[in-house]
Design a protein around this motif. Structure first.
Motif, PDB file in Angstrom:
ATOM      1  N   MET A 150       0.820  -1.210   0.000  1.00 26.20           N
ATOM      2  CA  MET A 150       0.000   0.000   0.000  1.00 26.20           C
ATOM      3  C   MET A 150       0.853   1.257   0.000  1.00 26.20           C
ATOM      4  O   MET A 150       0.539   2.250  -0.638  1.00 26.20           O
ATOM      5  N   SER A 151       1.958   1.215   0.753  1.00 21.81           N
ATOM      6  CA  SER A 151       2.829   2.394   0.821  1.00 21.81           C
ATOM      7  C   SER A 151       3.582   2.625  -0.480  1.00 21.81           C
ATOM      8  O   SER A 151       4.004   3.744  -0.766  1.00 21.81           O
ATOM      9  N   ILE A 152       3.750   1.551  -1.298  1.00 25.22           N
ATOM     10  CA  ILE A 152       4.491   1.691  -2.556  1.00 25.22           C
ATOM     11  C   ILE A 152       3.585   2.183  -3.683  1.00 25.22           C
ATOM     12  O   ILE A 152       3.899   3.165  -4.367  1.00 25.22           O
ATOM     13  N   ASN A 153       2.463   1.482  -3.914  1.00 26.49           N
ATOM     14  CA  ASN A 153       1.603   1.887  -5.035  1.00 26.49           C
ATOM     15  C   ASN A 153       0.118   1.886  -4.702  1.00 26.49           C
ATOM     16  O   ASN A 153      -0.727   1.893  -5.596  1.00 26.49           O
ATOM     17  N   ASN A 154      -0.190   1.847  -3.392  1.00 22.23           N
ATOM     18  CA  ASN A 154      -1.577   1.977  -2.937  1.00 22.23           C
ATOM     19  C   ASN A 154      -2.482   0.870  -3.483  1.00 22.23           C
ATOM     20  O   ASN A 154      -3.644   1.095  -3.822  1.00 22.23           O
TER      21      ASN A 154
END
Length: 574
Positions: free
Chosen positions: A500-504
């Motif tokens: 999630m923190s990389i590409n949601n």
């Protein structure tokens, strides 16, 4: 430095497999060589230079005994790193690879975890009694440094066994006989109270090393590739690190300005570095080989690197055409001044080709992240293509030049499945912590589009869940906690948070199983960030700042507000 050491260790593991012995050699401040040179009234802690010099000489002799005198057999390769205890005493973590691997039936001839017979060998008995007894800790000494949450972090006292066994996690369980089955006991004092010690408290050691050096020398047998995972982390973890702040009590606290970060160096370590002693050594040499593109701006006159020098070598040397890139350092040396490879003039003669000499030197092509596209595929080709004479030649397959290195890899069958990601995760599982492996897997999921994410998860989920299992065991002392669906689900939740923190994107959007948790827990971080505002405060700010707009800014503002009226309405209708 730690990353370079890790690269070297991985290279040795890949070439020669698991090491045979893991040895921790600790300085003994009671050595006669140290005491003899102390001035009247001095303690070893008063002469750090003396302690460092004596330990350095002892370490040299220690390594010679193993690698030159071959007390365990002929040595193929070795490496060690130096660390310092909080008290300042140095110790060396040593890995030994033998030509003839140690088999389980030989372990008892090399390593023991028992008290020796005091009558047959009183010298060894006193050395073991003084240096190789752990603690005792637990209820006998709850304030021992190894204690945490009422349990010994080193798992002492150990289980008594009649025969040496191979542990389920790759570590040997050494023979520790009961007193009535041939074991021995001794008495030591804890807080002025006599305590009887049996074999449950003995740290594994090698009798010949203990008698030769009279020190704490922990010797462990590495009977599984899995057991080196801990060793890789431990040998290469680096110095202790401290975080601290400096503040003036008379001034307002500014956390940004006062933050400092540094590494703790004891006086003995400082002396060691001042004297120029090595902190890490290994044999054989591992040469790092470059891998890069030939960028258009460098085509006319590219700088000569080990890669371009390898291309030139393949164009002029017939023997080099039979070698892979990583095999070149075994037969050639790198001339730093001329930037060329030269044939070795010493070493073992080639069995069939005159003028060719080889050594144990190994080559390690620098690691390239999968995100680095073409460079990553170029590195793959360098490990399978022989006789490349240029960047174009290495991607020429069956006489046809491919447009990209990835296309060349595909034609060679290197990209038919997720084998590259499987190899990447397998290598990481041997040397990295679980949270690092999850991060790596998250990067693969979000940026590299693997064809079978579920298969990769099923194969490596235990490595990615190891820290969660250890935490569950610490929180449930006395219970036999093993891998379970709950453990794997928590790992999936952590993995999903990273994705999630990389590409949601959540896991089912990336082709993996969804984690079992309430949907409200899956936070859209971008949306959450955009909603963190105070409508009333923003409206006041707009009304007070409009009068400072320039003519052009006022024109833009009025135009936007007239064309998108619902934006203005939204401010008042939250």
């Amino acid at each position: 430095m730690q990353s370079r050491m890790m690269e070297q260790l991985v290279t040795l593991d890949k070439r020669y497999g698991r090491p045979d012995l893991f040895i921790t050699f600790t300085c003994n401040p009671s050595w006669c060589e140290i005491k003899y040179l102390l001035l009247p009234g001095q303690q070893p802690s008063d002469q750090h230079d003396l302690t460092a010099r004596v330990f350095k000489q002892k370490l040299i002799r220690f390594m010679d005994l193993i690698t030159k005198n071959h007390i365990y057999g002929e040595t193929r390769c070795w490496m060690y790193s130096i660390e310092w205890q909080k008290s300042g005493l140095p110790h060396a973590h040593i890995l030994i690879w033998l030509v003839e691997k140690i088999v389980p039936t030989q372990i008892d001839d090399i390593i023991t975890a028992e008290l020796p017979n005091a009558e047959e060998d009183p010298e060894l008995f006193e050395i073991v009694k003084k240096n190789m007894i752990h603690g005792p800790c637990g209820g006998h000494n709850p304030h021992s440094p190894c204690m945490k949450d009422g349990k010994c972090t080193k798992k002492y006292p150990r289980q008594l066994l009649q025969e040496t066994q191979t542990g389920g996690d790759g570590y040997s369980l050494y023979r520790r006989r009961k007193p009535d089955d041939g074991g021995y006991t001794t008495t030591i004092k804890i807080n002025n109270v006599d305590f009887e010690v049996d074999n449950r408290w003995i740290v594994p050691y090698s009798p010949i090393l203990s008698k030769s050096f009279n020190a704490h020398i922990n010797v462990e047998s590495c009977n599984s590739v899995k057991s080196i995972k801990y060793i890789c982390k431990y040998v290469n973890k680096g110095s202790d690190m401290a975080i601290f702040g400096i503040a003036n009590p008379n001034e307002p606290v500014n956390e940004i300005e006062q933050f400092q970060m540094g590494r703790y160096n004891s006086s003995n370590e400082a002396v060691w570095r001042i004297l120029g002693f090595d902190i890490h050594e290994r044999f054989p040499a591992v040469m790092h080989l470059s891998v890069h593109h030939n960028a258009p701006q460098r085509v006319a006159d590219p700088p000569n690197t080990t890669l371009t020098a390898f291309f030139q070598l393949c164009a002029t040397d017939e023997f080099a055409k039979t070698l892979m890139y990583h095999e070149v350092p075994q037969f050639y040396t790198w001339n730093q001044s001329t930037k060329k490879f030269c044939r070795r003039k010493r070493g073992a003669r080639h069995s069939s080709i005159a003028g060719i000499f080889s050594t144990g030197a190994l080559g390690r092509v620098y690691t390239v992240h999968p995100n680095n596209g073409e460079c990553y595929y170029l590195r793959m080709l360098l490990h399978v293509v022989k006789e490349p004479t240029s960047f174009q030649a290495i991607k020429t397959i069956d006489g046809q030049e491919c447009e990209t290195y990835r296309e060349a890899c595909f034609k060679l069958g290197l990209l038919e499945n997720d084998q590259r990601w499987d190899n990447t995760l397998a290598e990481a599982s041997e040397t990295r912590h679980a949270h690092q492996i999850r991060t790596l897997f998250a990067i693969i999921l979000t940026t590299c589009a693997p064809s079978d994410p579920k298969g990769l998860w099923e194969k490596h989920k235990e490595s990615m869940s190891e820290d969660i299992l250890l935490r569950a065991r610490r929180n449930n002392l006395g219970l036999d906690v093993q891998y379970s669906e709950d453990i794997f689900n928590e790992a999936l939740i952590s993995l999903e948070d990273v994705c999630m923190s990389i590409n949601n994107k959540i896991l089912n959007q990336l082709g993996l199983f969804s984690s079992e948790r309430d949907r409200n827990d899956v936070i859209d971080r971008d949306a959450l960030r955009e909603k963190q505002y105070d409508v009333d405060a923003l409206q006041v700010y707009v009304e007070t700042q409009k009068r400072f707009l320039t003519n052009d800014q006022r024109l833009a503002y009025d135009t936007i507000m007239r064309s998108r009226p619902y934006i203005y309405i939204h401010i008042y209708t939250k």
